[in-house]
Design an enzyme around this catalytic site. Structure first.
Site: not given
Lengths: 537, 537
Positions: A260, A297
């Site tokens: 993330d 990400e």
């Protein structure tokens, strides 16, 4: 790290437990287990250690530092009573895997299906997912991507408030439940991507500061002080996260991690933590012969993240590109508010097809700076595209999916745009039948002040969107229940039609070499802004 | 940056003034000059512009943003009335240079002499330095390095509290004084290195926040929020500092910059600001045919800073290595307190000779992490070594030089260690005659609260040193006066002896190829810890 060659926390080998905990400022560390108190011995570099045959699977425990409050283990593998409760000793190696013949497919063959365990099915757990694997196989996707499962407060959370990166959420089925699910996926030919959060830890149940400097004041992130990857004491923190990566691959047979928001990982070390993770995974792969991928990400449009280590990159295999989504959504008629204000439509979509990054050096008005680098040398499998995902849906004030925002035909066009791209396509659960339930933001914090702060924060976040209507209460159970997929929609003709469309499209992508081989150099997009048409050749 | 191809601030060309100022949030920007008020016009990207023939050299001016307080120009070239006063229009190009035949020597020939303008001579200004150039020439050094000269509050400051990076301290002689000095240095065959500070701005007279986001809350430094090199609005800030570099080289004929503490420059952009500075300087050198070097003070032992851009480095030509100093000082018998606790003596000194960095991956107890990278591929001219410098002397509570801490013979040995190294040697003013005056920390802030905070900060800083005696008052003029060199020492035999020793040693270094060619690969140091002896072969 010579001091600790194994995972922090408690591991069981041949009925003997090995306990490792990092508490560099402590004078004394005790393990509180059942009614016993076992003292750990001081090891090098702030670690404390114990081996014992008095510790058994199923035992519940906490640690006490210098005689202070009893705290759960930061490397707990199980929190059966939630984030504030005791940690539980479990043996990850005890699971009987049946996937010996499984081979992780080449990354270029990944067609990813992102799902959230709690809302994918009415059961809201790993078993619920398992019961739907045949649906996914017949849809044609080749990998599921599970939103984060690290133990979070309560039973309702997207997963980004996790505070035990080694413990699998108890209400989802815990570690054993996840191992069972991965085994079942592999039996059906599906790869498993796990979303993990290494850029922050959640606000509730975060006991890390009781142990050591897991955070640094050098850098600020949207979630407070950054995790300490380069300040004093960082080696133990780096080790903690590297071992976490290795655990998912080694002990859970996860095929790929999706890390993330790695732009919020602040690390000025000569070797960036992501590059060190990559090297560690390379060693593991050498050892086991299994392939594992690292996906990030990243909001920086900086090829340093995905370039190989020998070219001074961090060696990540692939990254999400939100900009493809933004350009696609504007092309489809979406409103140009907030971060969408940087995107003009079909010309930007063509640029995303051709150059991956829409901003690769130009001035971005929304960011107010020249932004991005050129991704000319990076392969198509290094970019993951989508027409919606949990963030793009759930970060809208009302959580509307594309099904509510775009016409039926436009949704099909958007699916086509994603599935004909020279990049890895990703679907968000339910989009294959145009699910009408929204995917809203929900939490179940038990700290009332925090709950109120989350409510307030959500409201402030939407200033730029000028959305209409009242924001759903993130704390309400109704918000969660109303975010669940409605599988009974599939008895409806319109939804069946969309599902068949997706099946056909995926099958087409797999069968046509120009679509499946991801050759960026042989794909060229030309936009005709007058007719809002894009031609792929 | 298409919007502004010239230096920010006011430039005079053919009797016409061009005014550029960055004020991205402003609705109106006015130039207040004499009794006139001239409105600037809004240009792109937050810049404001004006060309006018009503502005003349010698005019004093300020800016007013949206009708608010009148503020000095952040890119002021002259602050004749100090940091809070008006800026002055001057024409940098009007100086009649006589150094057309000057050629910046190869970096490998640099023997650097660091000096502080205010305390180098009793005059305390650039003219004072000029009067001593013959001394430096006869000493044999090839370059002077001037501690920062950007306008600071009052008349006494090391220079690291500068708040007008484009304005040369008025009490030193201003821009014209510096140009005259550089011209004189070049006439005598001396190169000029200028120390510049791009990692923070001083606390008093800092009007930047009145103009735009020059700082970012993303990162914290020891001096507060970091300068904004990668956040919204950063392009103008980057441009501001790049143009500053170019100004020193182009308009002041500076031969090399020494950039202060670049580890505190926080920049996660795809192209680091130092790499962008390097590229801009490369272009300037192409244009002018003159060579200029970029030297950094860097506390990271990370070769990324000094590796070429094509190897993903930042392309800096050279860097200070404090670790050589620390190892040398411990070898010479210095106390092992504070950051010296990481250094063990002659084995570490040998490592510095052989590997440049003492810590190149090992665990550093003081930093509490594995620290550094290997500098195997970097040339000897990429490292600058010294047995003392302004920081190592002045950051001691009492500011004692080596002359007070080590025996006469040990000082000679330390000089020998520096001048026989395969790196660039640097002397600190006065060490060549074993100056006995201390070099203390001094400031002349006019803000009483700040002055008190500085006093307090100094005291706290010395906790680790457990130094004896009372800390000199940094605000006192006496502290400043007592930090000045005593040139009359040179009539004393002992000081003359040391000066002659330095002269001989420098002459030897220049004449002996094994010493002057800086071949790291052909130099090998072997330490004998039993006898505390180091052999260089």
């Amino acid at each position: 790290m010579n001091q600790i060659n194994t995972r922090p926390g408690i591991s069981i080998t041949d009925n003997r437990a090995s306990v490792w905990v990092w508490a560099p400022e402590a004078e004394k560390v005790s393990l509180k287990l059942n009614s016993k108190s076992l003292d750990l011995q001081k090891a090098e570099r702030g670690y404390w250690h114990l081996t014992s045959d008095e510790i058994n699977t199923g035992d519940k425990y906490k640690f006490s530092i210098d005689g202070g409050d009893e705290l759960p283990d930061p490397a707990s593998l199980s929190q059966p009573d939630g984030v504030h409760g005791s940690s539980e000793v479990i043996d990850l190696r005890a699971f009987a895997w049946k996937d010996a013949n499984w081979q992780n497919p080449g990354l270029e063959n990944y067609i990813i299906y992102e799902l959230h365990t709690g809302t994918f099915t009415s059961e809201g757990d790993f078993r619920g997912i398992e019961a739907k694997l045949d649906h996914l196989v017949s849809l044609g996707v080749t990998a599921i991507e599970i939103m984060p499962v690290a133990q979070f407060p309560g039973e309702r959370n997207w997963g980004y408030d996790g505070v035990f990166p080694y413990a699998v959420q108890n209400s989802y089925g815990g570690a054993r439940g996840l191992q069972t699910l991965v085994d079942a996926c592999h039996a059906k030919g599906l790869a498993v991507v796990l979303d993990v959060v290494y850029n922050h830890l959640g606000p509730e149940g975060n006991y890390f500061n009781g142990y050591g400097p897991y955070f640094t004041e050098k850098y600020n992130t949207p979630w407070g002080n950054a995790i300490n990857f380069d300040d004093a004491g960082c080696d133990a923190v780096r080790h903690y996260f590297i071992e976490n990566v290795l655990m998912w691959f080694r002990d859970f047979h996860i095929d790929a991690l999706r890390m993330d928001a790695v732009h919020a990982i602040k690390d000025f070390s000569p070797v960036h933590i992501l590059a060190e993770i990559k090297s560690s995974v390379d060693s593991l792969m050498q050892e086991t012969g299994q392939k594992h991928y690292l996906i990030v990400e990243c909001d920086l449009n900086d090829t340093r993240y995905i370039n190989p280590i020998k070219k001074a990159g961090y060696g990540m295999d692939s990254q999400w590109i939100d900009e493809f989504h933004h350009a696609l959504r504007i092309t489809a008629g979406g409103e140009q508010t907030g971060y969408y204000s940087d995107f003009s439509g079909i010309d930007h979509l063509a640029k995303a097809y051709n150059d991956a990054y829409v901003y690769d050096g130009q001035y971005s008005p929304h960011r107010d700076k020249n932004f991005g680098s050129k991704a000319t040398e990076n392969g198509g499998e290094q970019f993951i595209v989508f027409s919606q995902n949990h963030d793009q849906v759930g970060n809208r004030m009302l959580g509307e999916r594309s099904s509510e925002l775009f016409s039926f035909e436009m949704q099909k066009l958007m699916a086509g745009a994603v599935l004909t791209s020279p990049y890895l396509p990703m679907l968000f659960m339910g989009e294959e039948w145009a699910e009408t339930n929204r995917f809203m933001y929900f939490v179940s914090h038990t700290d009332p002040e925090l709950a109120e702060a989350v409510r307030k924060g959500r409201k402030e976040e939407f200033a730029a969107f000028h959305a209409q209507g009242e924001a759903p209460d993130p704390m309400s159970e109704e918000t969660y229940e109303n975010s669940k997929l409605q599988w009974n929609s599939l008895s409806n003709d319109k939804h069946k039609l969309m599902l068949n469309f997706y099946r056909e499209l995926i099958a087409l992508r797999k069968s046509l070499p120009p679509l499946s081989k991801l050759s960026r150099k042989e794909t060229k997009a030309v936009a005709d802004t007058a007719t809002n048409t894009l031609t792929l050749t």
